[in-house]
Every structure is written in structure tokens, then in C-alpha cells.
Design an enzyme around this catalytic site. Structure first.
Site, mmCIF file in Angstrom:
data_model
loop_
_atom_site.group_PDB
_atom_site.id
_atom_site.type_symbol
_atom_site.label_atom_id
_atom_site.label_comp_id
_atom_site.label_asym_id
_atom_site.label_seq_id
_atom_site.Cartn_x
_atom_site.Cartn_y
_atom_site.Cartn_z
ATOM 1 N N GLU A 224 0.833 -1.208 0.000
ATOM 2 C CA GLU A 224 0.000 0.000 0.000
ATOM 3 C C GLU A 224 0.866 1.256 0.000
ATOM 4 O O GLU A 224 2.069 1.198 0.216
ATOM 5 C CB GLU A 224 -0.917 0.040 1.236
ATOM 6 C CG GLU A 224 -2.315 -0.512 1.015
ATOM 7 C CD GLU A 224 -3.206 0.399 0.173
ATOM 8 O OE1 GLU A 224 -2.722 1.427 -0.333
ATOM 9 O OE2 GLU A 224 -4.397 0.054 0.007
ATOM 10 N N ASP B 216 -10.078 1.399 -4.454
ATOM 11 C CA ASP B 216 -9.048 1.362 -3.410
ATOM 12 C C ASP B 216 -8.271 2.675 -3.474
ATOM 13 O O ASP B 216 -8.856 3.732 -3.651
ATOM 14 C CB ASP B 216 -8.159 0.136 -3.592
ATOM 15 C CG ASP B 216 -7.506 -0.317 -2.292
ATOM 16 O OD1 ASP B 216 -7.005 0.530 -1.537
ATOM 17 O OD2 ASP B 216 -7.470 -1.530 -2.034
ATOM 18 N N ASN C 215 -10.426 5.009 1.890
ATOM 19 C CA ASN C 215 -9.576 4.797 0.730
ATOM 20 C C ASN C 215 -9.741 5.954 -0.259
ATOM 21 O O ASN C 215 -10.560 6.850 -0.062
ATOM 22 C CB ASN C 215 -9.912 3.473 0.028
ATOM 23 C CG ASN C 215 -8.961 2.366 0.392
ATOM 24 O OD1 ASN C 215 -7.753 2.583 0.479
ATOM 25 N ND2 ASN C 215 -9.488 1.179 0.633
#
Length: 312
Positions: A32, A216, A166
């Protein structure tokens, strides 16, 4: 940069071709938050479930890592080149890259609630926008919140009752903030005042329900287009400021998690992906790619420099 290659055809009228490479580091459990440092010409990214932050120097291919005691949901660059401000579990901590020292800086939520901090980034004025989520996404809890953190540590709650924070990104030219609560299948857009940190006029920017995957992490390019990682959808999409999907790039992994522009001219799009971590492990990759790898693409556009957070 090395790695192996995967050539795909863009879903555009021109049907142009791009190359995708796997670069950097061994696959992450839950990759991430890629962040390019213009100052140092390196890329940082997090492995949330691996409890580490990695750094890639594309000029040499060298990768370094720093371990953390908690799960780093996101982080921001600071005005001190040696220090990152990291959203780890329920608090913000300062990581000194040179010494690996970690110091608690600001608690945002109570420990032991089942929540953890997740997506975040600096706004154009250098505030840290960061949100939380219930860590077990199968539980169906909506206990997350979105915070605006000032350089002195003051924090304001902008939203509550969030499933998974997100998709945070900013378009300073249009004075916009983007945000996605992943389980809702929607990307929202707000009018954003960088002078005050105030987000108003909430509206739906993109309905993901008819698209593969879910929204996302994201970023905004120099043209003001919004790039969204379609987790579970094997793809990235680019959305124009008018809310029209004008590109879809097929990827060799099921769960891309966040894109970020980097490289010497901000024209390389780096994409983190999710491996064996998270609530639902990823399906196997295609054509030799492994879930959790860091990908690099040339998509023919440039990004924007990432603002810095000033630690008081």
C-alpha cells in the site's frame, strides 16, 4: 529498472500498448501507499501486514526496509528528509529512516477497538488527511473515521461511520478532494479549501457498481484525472474531472491497491498490490507476476509532486 514484463492493450480508442514491470522488492503481504520523494528521488511504500516500510532507488534498483511494531496503513513525507510520519494501528508515529527509531507522536483513536488507521495523504497545504477502518473487513463494521491532522498535532474529525477509508487524493487546480469508502462502491468528490482544510459540497464522482472490482487507493495526475486502483478487478482506471472513465489498464494481479506517479519527471506510475495479507488472500498472478509485487508502468502522462508535512 529490471523485473519482468507484461504488455497489455489499453482500452482506449487508439488501442495503444504499455509495458508493466515488477520492480523493487520481494512481494508484500499487503502492499500500500506508494509515495515518491522528489527530494531524494526514491519511492517509499508500505507492507501493512508485513509491518514494514520499503524504499526503492530506481537508479540502482536497491531496496531498503524498516520494520515497525504496528501495521502502517499509510504515511507522509515530512520537511525533515530523515523522518516519515506513519499512521500505525491507532496512532501517528515518527519513523527516523537513518536510525530506524520510532517515536509516538499523536494518538487518533483508542487502542483495542478492532480499528486500525488506513489510507492517507497530505493535502496541498501539507495537512495529513488520514482515515481508519475496522481491520476485519468480513465483520461488516462501519467504525472508521476520517481525520484532518495539522502540523501541531491538532486533529479534526471530518467523517465517521466509514467502512474502509480509501481513495484520498487532491486536485489543487480545481480545489477538489476525492474520497472512497470501499464497501459503498462509490468515489466521492468535495470542494476543498486548502487555506482552511474545509471539505464541502459532497457529491458522487464515480459509481463503481458497474465496474470490475472496488475503489481502493488513488492519485491525481497533472491533467487533473483521477487514477483508481480497482481492487479485486485486475485493473487501474483513469477518470476525467467530469467523471468519465477514459482508460482501463488490465494488470497481471487481482488486487492492485494504490497508484502513485514517480521517477525523475513523474512519468512512471508505480502500483502497489496485495499478496497473501488482508482478509481475503489474492488469486494467483498471471504471466509470472506474483500478488504483492510493486509494479511500474509508463502511461504517457505525468503526476504531481507530493506535499510535505511540517512536524512542529
Amino acid at each position: 529498472m529490471g523485473g519482468y514484463e507484461y504488455v497489455v492493450k489499453l482500452s482506449t480508442p487508439e488501442g495503444s500498448m504499455i509495458m508493466i514491470e515488477a520492480v523493487g522488492h520481494a512481494p508484500a503481504a499487503l502492499g500500500e501507499c506508494p509515495v515518491w520523494s522528489e527530494r531524494d528521488q526514491v519511492l517509499y511504500w508500505a507492507d501493512i501486514d508485513g509491518r514494514a516500510i520499503h524504499r526503492l532507488d530506481p537508479s540502482s534498483g536497491a531496496t531498503m526496509s524498516r520494520a515497525l511494531p504496528g501495521r502502517p496503513g499509510s504515511f507522509v513525507l515530512t520537511t525533515d528528509p530523515n523522518r516519515l510520519l506513519v499512521a500505525s494501528e491507532h496512532e501517528l508515529v515518527v519513523l527516523d529512516w537513518a536510525t530506524s527509531d520510532i517515536v509516538s507522536w499523536r494518538q487518533l483513536e483508542e487502542a483495542g477497538t478492532g480499528n486500525r488507521l488506513n489510507d492517507g495523504r497530505c493535502d496541498p497545504a501539507g495537512r495529513y488527511m488520514v482515515g481508519s477502518m475496522y481491520a476485519d473487513t468480513n465483520a461488516g463494521e462501519w467504525t472508521g473515521a476520517l481525520y484532518c491532522v495539522e502540523s501541531n498535532g491538532d486533529a479534526t474529525t471530518l467523517r465517521s461511520d466509514i467502512g474502509v477509508t480509501n481513495g484520498l487524493a487532491f486536485d489543487p487546480d480545481r480545489q477538489r478532494m476525492y474520497f472512497a469508502d470501499t464497501p459503498t462502491d462509490r468515489v466521492l468528490v468535495f470542494d476543498y479549501d486548502s487555506d482552511t482544510g474545509e471539505a464541502t459540497n459532497e457529491r458522487v464522482f464515480l459509481d463503481y457498481s458497474s465496474l470490475p472490482g472496488k475503489p481502493d487507493g488513488a492519485c491525481v495526475d497533472a491533467d487533473g484525472c483521477y487514477w483508481s486502483a480497482s481492487v479485486y478487478g485486475w485493473a487501474l482506471i483513469r477518470v476525467t474531472p467530469e467523471g468519465v472513465v477514459d482508460r482501463r489498464i488490465e494488470l497481471p494481479v487481482q488486487k492492485p491497491s494504490m497508484p502513485a506517479f514517480g521517477g525523475s519527471d513523474l512519468s512512471t506510475l508505480f502500483v502497489t498490490t496485495i499478496g497473501a495479507g488482508g482478509t481475503v488472500p489474492s488469486e494467483p498472478g498471471r504471466d509470472g507476476f506474483q500478488p504483492g509485487e510493486l509494479l511500474a508502468l509508463d502511461v504517457g502522462v505525468q503526476g504531481r509532486p507530493e506535499p510535505l508535512f511540517s512536524l512542529d
